[in-house]
Each structure stands twice: as C-alpha cells, then as structure tokens.
Design a protein around this motif. Sequence first.
Motif, PDB file in Angstrom:
ATOM      1  N   GLU A 144       2.285   0.339 -11.088  1.00  0.00           N
ATOM      2  CA  GLU A 144       2.885   0.032  -9.784  1.00  0.00           C
ATOM      3  C   GLU A 144       2.662   1.135  -8.746  1.00  0.00           C
ATOM      4  O   GLU A 144       3.126   1.021  -7.619  1.00  0.00           O
ATOM      5  N   GLY A 195      -1.709   0.962  -9.434  1.00  0.00           N
ATOM      6  CA  GLY A 195      -1.139   0.096  -8.407  1.00  0.00           C
ATOM      7  C   GLY A 195      -1.699  -1.313  -8.443  1.00  0.00           C
ATOM      8  O   GLY A 195      -1.305  -2.146  -7.638  1.00  0.00           O
ATOM      9  N   SER A 196      -2.622  -1.593  -9.375  1.00  0.00           N
ATOM     10  CA  SER A 196      -3.155  -2.958  -9.450  1.00  0.00           C
ATOM     11  C   SER A 196      -2.271  -3.833 -10.348  1.00  0.00           C
ATOM     12  O   SER A 196      -2.626  -4.967 -10.656  1.00  0.00           O
ATOM     13  N   THR A 199      -3.334  -6.103 -13.390  1.00  0.00           N
ATOM     14  CA  THR A 199      -4.115  -7.336 -13.215  1.00  0.00           C
ATOM     15  C   THR A 199      -5.617  -7.121 -13.363  1.00  0.00           C
ATOM     16  O   THR A 199      -6.371  -8.082 -13.399  1.00  0.00           O
ATOM     17  N   SER A 411       5.346  -3.478   1.255  1.00  0.00           N
ATOM     18  CA  SER A 411       5.823  -2.707   0.112  1.00  0.00           C
ATOM     19  C   SER A 411       5.237  -1.301   0.129  1.00  0.00           C
ATOM     20  O   SER A 411       4.025  -1.125   0.170  1.00  0.00           O
ATOM     21  N   GLY A 415       5.663  -2.425  -5.192  1.00  0.00           N
ATOM     22  CA  GLY A 415       4.633  -3.375  -5.604  1.00  0.00           C
ATOM     23  C   GLY A 415       4.937  -4.788  -5.119  1.00  0.00           C
ATOM     24  O   GLY A 415       6.022  -5.073  -4.589  1.00  0.00           O
ATOM     25  N   ILE A 416       3.963  -5.660  -5.296  1.00  0.00           N
ATOM     26  CA  ILE A 416       4.077  -7.052  -4.839  1.00  0.00           C
ATOM     27  C   ILE A 416       4.657  -7.924  -5.949  1.00  0.00           C
ATOM     28  O   ILE A 416       5.630  -8.648  -5.738  1.00  0.00           O
ATOM     29  N   MET A 424       1.850 -11.958   1.163  1.00  0.00           N
ATOM     30  CA  MET A 424       0.608 -11.181   1.196  1.00  0.00           C
ATOM     31  C   MET A 424      -0.292 -11.583   2.368  1.00  0.00           C
ATOM     32  O   MET A 424      -0.834 -10.728   3.061  1.00  0.00           O
ATOM     33  N   GLN A 436      -9.754  -9.076  -1.976  1.00  0.00           N
ATOM     34  CA  GLN A 436      -8.997  -8.649  -3.162  1.00  0.00           C
ATOM     35  C   GLN A 436      -9.223  -9.617  -4.328  1.00  0.00           C
ATOM     36  O   GLN A 436      -9.415  -9.211  -5.469  1.00  0.00           O
ATOM     37  N   LYS A 440     -10.568  -9.269  -8.333  1.00  0.00           N
ATOM     38  CA  LYS A 440      -9.834  -9.796  -9.491  1.00  0.00           C
ATOM     39  C   LYS A 440     -10.718 -10.743 -10.309  1.00  0.00           C
ATOM     40  O   LYS A 440     -10.784 -10.649 -11.542  1.00  0.00           O
ATOM     41  N   ILE A 454       0.844 -10.664  -7.561  1.00  0.00           N
ATOM     42  CA  ILE A 454       0.147 -10.193  -6.351  1.00  0.00           C
ATOM     43  C   ILE A 454      -0.329 -11.337  -5.458  1.00  0.00           C
ATOM     44  O   ILE A 454      -0.019 -11.365  -4.272  1.00  0.00           O
ATOM     45  N   PHE A 455      -1.103 -12.293  -6.033  1.00  0.00           N
ATOM     46  CA  PHE A 455      -1.689 -13.333  -5.206  1.00  0.00           C
ATOM     47  C   PHE A 455      -0.785 -14.564  -5.152  1.00  0.00           C
ATOM     48  O   PHE A 455      -0.321 -15.037  -6.191  1.00  0.00           O
TER      49      PHE A 455
ATOM     50  N   ASN B 183       1.734   2.552   0.734  1.00  0.00           N
ATOM     51  CA  ASN B 183       1.369   1.145   0.867  1.00  0.00           C
ATOM     52  C   ASN B 183       0.887   0.663  -0.491  1.00  0.00           C
ATOM     53  O   ASN B 183      -0.101   1.176  -1.014  1.00  0.00           O
ATOM     54  N   VAL B 184       1.586  -0.263  -1.090  1.00  0.00           N
ATOM     55  CA  VAL B 184       1.149  -0.816  -2.375  1.00  0.00           C
ATOM     56  C   VAL B 184       1.004  -2.333  -2.302  1.00  0.00           C
ATOM     57  O   VAL B 184       1.283  -3.049  -3.248  1.00  0.00           O
ATOM     58  N   THR B 185       0.553  -2.813  -1.121  1.00  0.00           N
ATOM     59  CA  THR B 185       0.413  -4.242  -0.925  1.00  0.00           C
ATOM     60  C   THR B 185      -0.940  -4.701  -1.468  1.00  0.00           C
ATOM     61  O   THR B 185      -1.928  -4.733  -0.761  1.00  0.00           O
ATOM     62  N   GLY B 186      -0.969  -5.009  -2.746  1.00  0.00           N
ATOM     63  CA  GLY B 186      -2.207  -5.434  -3.395  1.00  0.00           C
ATOM     64  C   GLY B 186      -3.075  -4.246  -3.765  1.00  0.00           C
ATOM     65  O   GLY B 186      -2.601  -3.119  -3.862  1.00  0.00           O
ATOM     66  N   TYR B 187      -4.354  -4.521  -3.982  1.00  0.00           N
ATOM     67  CA  TYR B 187      -5.266  -3.474  -4.438  1.00  0.00           C
ATOM     68  C   TYR B 187      -5.505  -2.433  -3.347  1.00  0.00           C
ATOM     69  O   TYR B 187      -5.506  -2.764  -2.169  1.00  0.00           O
ATOM     70  N   ASP B 188      -5.732  -1.205  -3.771  1.00  0.00           N
ATOM     71  CA  ASP B 188      -5.955  -0.122  -2.824  1.00  0.00           C
ATOM     72  C   ASP B 188      -7.420  -0.130  -2.376  1.00  0.00           C
ATOM     73  O   ASP B 188      -8.250   0.633  -2.862  1.00  0.00           O
ATOM     74  N   LEU B 189      -7.708  -1.032  -1.436  1.00  0.00           N
ATOM     75  CA  LEU B 189      -9.087  -1.167  -0.960  1.00  0.00           C
ATOM     76  C   LEU B 189      -9.514   0.066  -0.186  1.00  0.00           C
ATOM     77  O   LEU B 189     -10.692   0.440  -0.184  1.00  0.00           O
ATOM     78  N   LEU B 443     -18.574  -8.175  -4.327  1.00  0.00           N
ATOM     79  CA  LEU B 443     -18.335  -7.913  -2.910  1.00  0.00           C
ATOM     80  C   LEU B 443     -19.607  -7.923  -2.069  1.00  0.00           C
ATOM     81  O   LEU B 443     -19.543  -8.028  -0.848  1.00  0.00           O
TER      82      LEU B 443
END
Lengths: 468, 468
Positions: A144, A195-196, A199, A411, A415-416, A424, A436, A440, A454-455, B183-189, B443
């Motif tokens: 997280e 932090g993922s 997943t 957040s 975490g989400i 999101m 994102q 995944k 998350i999603f 910021n932990v909103t999803g993956y750390d892009l 990507l």
Amino acid sequence: MEKIIIDKLNKIFKERLLKAVDERVSYSYDASFGQHIPDLVVQVLSAEEVQKTVEIADEFAIPIYPRGASTSLSGGPLPVHGGIVMDFSQWTQKLEIYPDDLIIKVSPGVKTGDIHRLAEHYNLMYAPDPSSSSICTIGGNLAENAGGPRGVKYGVTKDYVIGLEVVTAAGKLIRTGGSTVKNVTGYDLTKLLIGSEGTLGIITEATLRLIPKPLDTMTAMVIFDDLYTAGKSISKILTAGVRPSKMEILDQNSINKVEDYAELNLPRDAAAIILVEVDGDPEVLPKELAVIKKALEEIGVSNVQVAENKEQEQKLWQVRKLVSPAIVTSGYTKISEDATVPLSKIPDMFKKIDEIKNKYNLNIVVFGHAGDGNLHPTINTNMRDEEEVKRVEFAVEEIFNYAIELGGTLSGEHGIGTMKKAFMLNEVGDDGLDFQKAIKKALDPKNILNPGKIFPEKGEKRLVLRNG
Amino acid sequence: MEKIIIDKLNKIFKERLLKAVDERVSYSYDASFGQHIPDLVVQVLSAEEVQKTVEIADEFAIPIYPRGASTSLSGGPLPVHGGIVMDFSQWTQKLEIYPDDLIIKVSPGVKTGDIHRLAEHYNLMYAPDPSSSSICTIGGNLAENAGGPRGVKYGVTKDYVIGLEVVTAAGKLIRTGGSTVKNVTGYDLTKLLIGSEGTLGIITEATLRLIPKPLDTMTAMVIFDDLYTAGKSISKILTAGVRPSKMEILDQNSINKVEDYAELNLPRDAAAIILVEVDGDPEVLPKELAVIKKALEEIGVSNVQVAENKEQEQKLWQVRKLVSPAIVTSGYTKISEDATVPLSKIPDMFKKIDEIKNKYNLNIVVFGHAGDGNLHPTINTNMRDEEEVKRVEFAVEEIFNYAIELGGTLSGEHGIGTMKKAFMLNEVGDDGLDFQKAIKKALDPKNILNPGKIFPEKGEKRLVLRNG
C-alpha cells in the motif's frame, strides 16, 4: 473449490492450508468495510511456496489475495472474488540488518515496529512510521506504500525500499533493484510494485534502506482560534526555513473526542491544534522552534506551547495516537478517508469539509498529516441507518471531487483498494486509467493477483460501503 | 523519409522541421559514443505538437527520439534507428514557482540550473544536482533519473517529481501524480516513467517538489594513504550519526589529472581524497565535522583539512567539478562508467578496479559519489587503437560483472541507453527482463518510442563502443 486444487495445496501446506469456515471467516475482513469469505487460506513461509501456489492459481484461474495483518483502510486484502487468501503474517523469519551498508532485509510478515526497533538498536532509523506500526506487517506497508507522521520530512515507504524479491503472475521469481540506493538499470520495478496493492506481483522479500537516527526531537503544540488560520499556518511553517519532522493537525471535533476518551487536559475550545516536531542536534531544536514561532506570529498566531521535557513531549504525541481509538470507541462505524491537497489549499479543504458536514448533517472529524496536505476526514456513522449511509456516500464523493478540483488526490497513503476504485476515473481520466490497465493486463493477463482492486468494475459509481 | 510524412510534419513545424543534413548532423551524438544521423528533426514547443508527431510516427511506424541537451553519458537520445529526433531544448517557456505549495512546474527544455536559481531565490532548494546542471535540461534529467553529489542525503531526480504530463505512444495526453507529495491513486506512473529513458512515454511537463534551502554548508577534505582505507571510511562516516550532504571521492589518478589541469595545490601523493560536505544550522556544522573526524580516527585516518571560509570551500568543490574536464582535455576519448555497489563493498570495488587496470594495462581514473557507492571508473582510450578498444571492452565487462557480484548495479545514475544494454541480462536475469519488456510492449506496442535502448538486441554482447 475443486478437490484437485485442494489436494495440490494440501501437499504443499499441510496444516497451513485452512479449509474450515470458522478459520476462513477470520480472513474475511480488514480495517475498512465489507466481508468476503475466501474459499481457502494458505499460510506461506517461503518464496517457493508462493511460486507453487501461483502456479496452481494460474492453472485453474483462481484469484490470490495476499494479506499481512489486515490493517488496511482501503480493502486491500479483501478476497472480493473468493479464491485463496495468502496469509503472510506467519512469515517473520527474516529480519537481517547490515549496518555498514545501511540496509535491512526482511520477509513480508515482519512487523514494521520490529524493523524500527532493530534499526534503532544500531542508532539508525527506518523512517516510515504508519500509525499501525506495532501491528502491521512490512508486506502490507509495501503493497500500500504506507505513510505516517514522519512523511513530511522523510517521505513514505517507497522512499526506503531499494530492492524486492517478487513472484510474478506467471510464478517466476524475479529481483528488482538491489542493495544500492541508486539504481537506474531499466525500469524502476521496485517503485512500480510498491503501492500496486498486490495486483502486479507478490513481494516475498524487501531490502530497506536506513538513515542515521536523529540525535533528538522537540515538540510544540500550536493552538488555533479558527480552522482557516490553522490551515494557512501549514504553508507558513513549511516555508519558514526549517523542516519539521512531523506536523499533525487535529480539529475541534478530534480534540474533544480524545479529551472525552483520555482526559489529557486539552483545549476543548480550540478550533484546531497542530503538533510540530523538529529533530536533529539538541542545540538547534529550540532555535528551529523559535523560527516557527516567529513565522506564526506573522499571521497572528501566538498560542504555542513547547513540551519542556520528554514526558510532556510523549504526552503530546499520545494525543495524536489516541484519535483513532477515541473515534472507534464511540460505538459507530468509522470511515477514514485520506484525500490529500496541495499545501496552500488546506484552508479551502477545511472550509469545504465543514460545509459538507453541515449540508449532510454528519459527524465528521478531521485530523491528519498536515505537513503533507494529507488529511483524514473521518466519518462516524451507523451502518444500519440506510438513509444516513446514503448521506455518507454523497459526502465522501463531494470530499473526493473537491480534493481533485484543488489539484489533490483521492488517496495520499491508504490506497484505492475496494473503497475508492469507483472514483479513479475522476482523478486519472479514461486515458490515464487505460495506461494503468495496460500494465496490469501485461503483467497479470489472467487477472489472478488481487482482482477487484484499484480498477472500477462495471456499474461501480459510489463509495463501497455495502459490498458485504 | 516518405514525402507524405515530411509534408505532414512541415504543416505542424514549418521552420522548426529540420531536413538539411548539416542541421541533422548536430543531432547525431551525445556525450557517450556512436554517431547516428536522424532522418528528420522537429523542435517541439507544446504537448499538442508532441501528440501530433506521435500520431504520425504511430501511423507510419517511425521511431521518435526525444532529446534535451544531449549530455547523456549512456546514449539515451541517440537516434540509433534513424527516424525523428524530437528536440526539446527550445521548449523553455514554462518555469513557474508556487512557493506556498513548495512546488515548481516546468516545461521539458528548462535548464536544471535555472530551476536551482529560481528555487534559491525563494530560499528553497531543488535538490538533484547533476554535474552538467548548467547545460542539461530537466527533460533529460527526468528521462534518465539524473543524480548528482547531493544524492547521498537528498536522493535523485525521481525523489523530487510529484507529477507529470505525458504523451503516450498512442498519442494520448495523460497526467500522472499531481501537486501533492503523497499520492497512492493507482500505479505510480510518475516513478515508472522517470528513468524509463523515453521508452514508455514522452514527458511534456513536470511538477517538482522543493524543500527549504539548508542555512549553511561546511566542507572537509580527507586525505588517505591507501585506497582501501578510503573505501572503508565511507561506511564509517555514514554510520557515525551525521548525514553528509555530499561525499565525493577522487583517486590518485584523478587528483593528478586535476592538478595537471588546474594547479590547485592538491596532495599528488595521496592514494585518494574524500570531500565531505555537511549542511544545516551553522552552529551544528563544526560539531558534525568533529563527529566525522572522530569516526575516522577510529580507523587510523587523521589527515582532515576543513575549509575555513567560503572561498576555501568553493575551491575544494572546484576540484571535484574539474575532474571531467581534466580528463577530457587529455586528448583521448573518455568512457565514463557508473557501476554502483553496496557501501561496505566499496573497498573491494576499488581493489578490483586496480587489478583490472593492471591486467589490461589501461588508464583508469576513479572518482564518484562515494556516499551512494556510485563510482565513476573512467577510462581514457584511443578509439583508433582497435586492440586497446578491445581491452577496454573486456575491462568494462569485468567491472560490471564484479559490481553485480557484489550486490551492486550496472548503472547508478547514467542509465542503460545504448551503452550498457548488452549487460542487462547479467543483472536482471531472463525473467526480470521479460517483466520489463512486457511493460514496454504493453505501452508501446509498435516500438516507436526511443527504440534500441535499454533492451539488448540480437547478438549484442559487449559494450557498444563502435556502433557509429
């Protein structure tokens, strides 16, 4: 669960495969909401066991839900689609310090507080300090990207991890990063995985970096007559030229909850208090607090009480630690948010939360890591009152949307998980979410690693309060 | 290049589309090796222009090579497969500071040194300080995750970026992170894209975080009789309880190169010198240097010269800055490596480099960011001497392999680029490389973003010295 799967897992785990419903129920919740009973639980003790389990999950397309001490506030470990919970809490065997390299290597089940203690024994510090550090596991912190009060000066979990051992969705064991602080060998998988939320891969070992432990600390309590000025004081302090090591805010509601709970002689009439800690050489600390005092005077704030000894200092930090327990014991259910905004927008956020509180007639307490703009608006609600739960959902949605409008985020550190996935899109947009999701899909094509997190899934539009 | 492509780009860029070969030649090199002339160059000035160019590149499957000031030491911007060089150096328009939020927003062409100056004007600091900061662009720093001497205390580029605007390989404009440190909103892009060397997306704007500028600095020069003790002293200093803000090492060879070049009265007989800077409150700095002195005495090191005023201090840091120019002017070609090892392994690394130097009869100079374990063994070689170039290739391979054997990494801060891709497998293994490739493929499915970098291509086994 098919018999063949149970047989295969039985061979690997024996008594560490939990099948009975009364055992599985213990793995159905975390510190957020919803109850989801897993089909099976395995207590893993090695990377090899993780690999073998993932191979089975891959073969039969069964979800795996990694879980530490289940202190997650966002639903991170909840087995929302059944399947296998992978319990890491027993895997505490590795806790090795290499003081000359300033690193510690840990297995996922080690408690964060044990890492703190070992580092401090060598006059070193592992900086991340989530409030749950006495019970949470490092594995959960990694999943997280946990924060904590020291974040304002020292950053979060991600800033202290330099290497990982990870089992991929294909059951391969890979290493990311290494034992050096600097590493630019290809993509930064370490920081992608932290932090993922479990997943993209399952972390089986981490190399953490340590820093010298600061020589001393000093703490002051700043008392405010109005919340707006309290908000304004945060930027003011942070741009005064010193770097506080902690900076926490409690609004009037929080102060009174703590006072009801523990009778610490707190200023019940204050609109808010801010606790500021500075750390470093003992000679400099009073000077740094003087710089802070002077900066506050410039915006008309003069009620600053400095803890004169360690006992007083500990008492002040006790106040912050008691906020959550004080709210929990009030009998209602506690919904902790962690919307985060740019520093200069903190006063606006406080104003908005106050408006929302009145508009929806809710009991909202605000506290949090002021120095990061990371607020924890926390709502006490009666989950059996459907009408009130609806108001809570609308309120939370407004808080999120306003945080995003101010250039902030849904957040900051929780975490989400399941809790915020419906929002999101509002923050990252369609194209951001697709980016994102592409990652995944590439790394977990069968969606077996912690699915449902998350999603947003189809039709999800609101805060997940009643997913149980 | 097909006429239809040129026509399309002409419409967008007009005189900022460079077609003439004499113009394109200027875009064929960087500070590493090899010369590759691009088919076209576009000088971009907006995210929209980047998007339109990517759309064309996507349609016709043409490589795009983003480029800042071409100070890369690893081949980052080299257009190894022809195509379009995207020149960001003219896009300097955005440099906005928000002091109350402790952030700066920049366009990719802004010089890193200009960011330093703007922040310092507000008594703030943008910490990353690559040695090329007076000429390099922030875009290049982001692509390569640039480091610098302050890394030992303050970290690298990645640690100071909280948000990005990025054009994806599909031509979409996305935002990652935001304006908050947490910021932990999803993956750390954000952290995935920084250091990805332009292979996953093209950065068009960045939000950087600032910290209060330290009040003062003090510097000492430690002189060593043998290199092994110099290596040992690094862990010793870092575990003494203070956090140096810089800690740089120069071996005897480096010292003499600088002395030949600039006559600074350096100790030519010393096996090595270490420059240590501490920063913070002026009262504490002498105390911190005393702690360091005491720690060094415990391992028999007593030759510590403290700069007594700002002039002396600047002179000491001048020494470090002159290493690279001093080597360049020696007439030979300079091959700069940045193998990085765990702190306790620095003495072993020094010993090994000395062995390799003798074994292959090469002119190897060692200097670097000692406090990070980030060494820059630098080889002077005559590129026309094919036999010597071969020895260089073997020597570099041995250095890399030993760094990995010690638990270190191929590259601490220069990146992989073209220079080190042949060695990626040795460090990350097949499964690790597959994991990275899966992200790239997801990507950038058509491989149009900076192709030919990071990942080894068929048959690549050695250092790329003669790819021109």
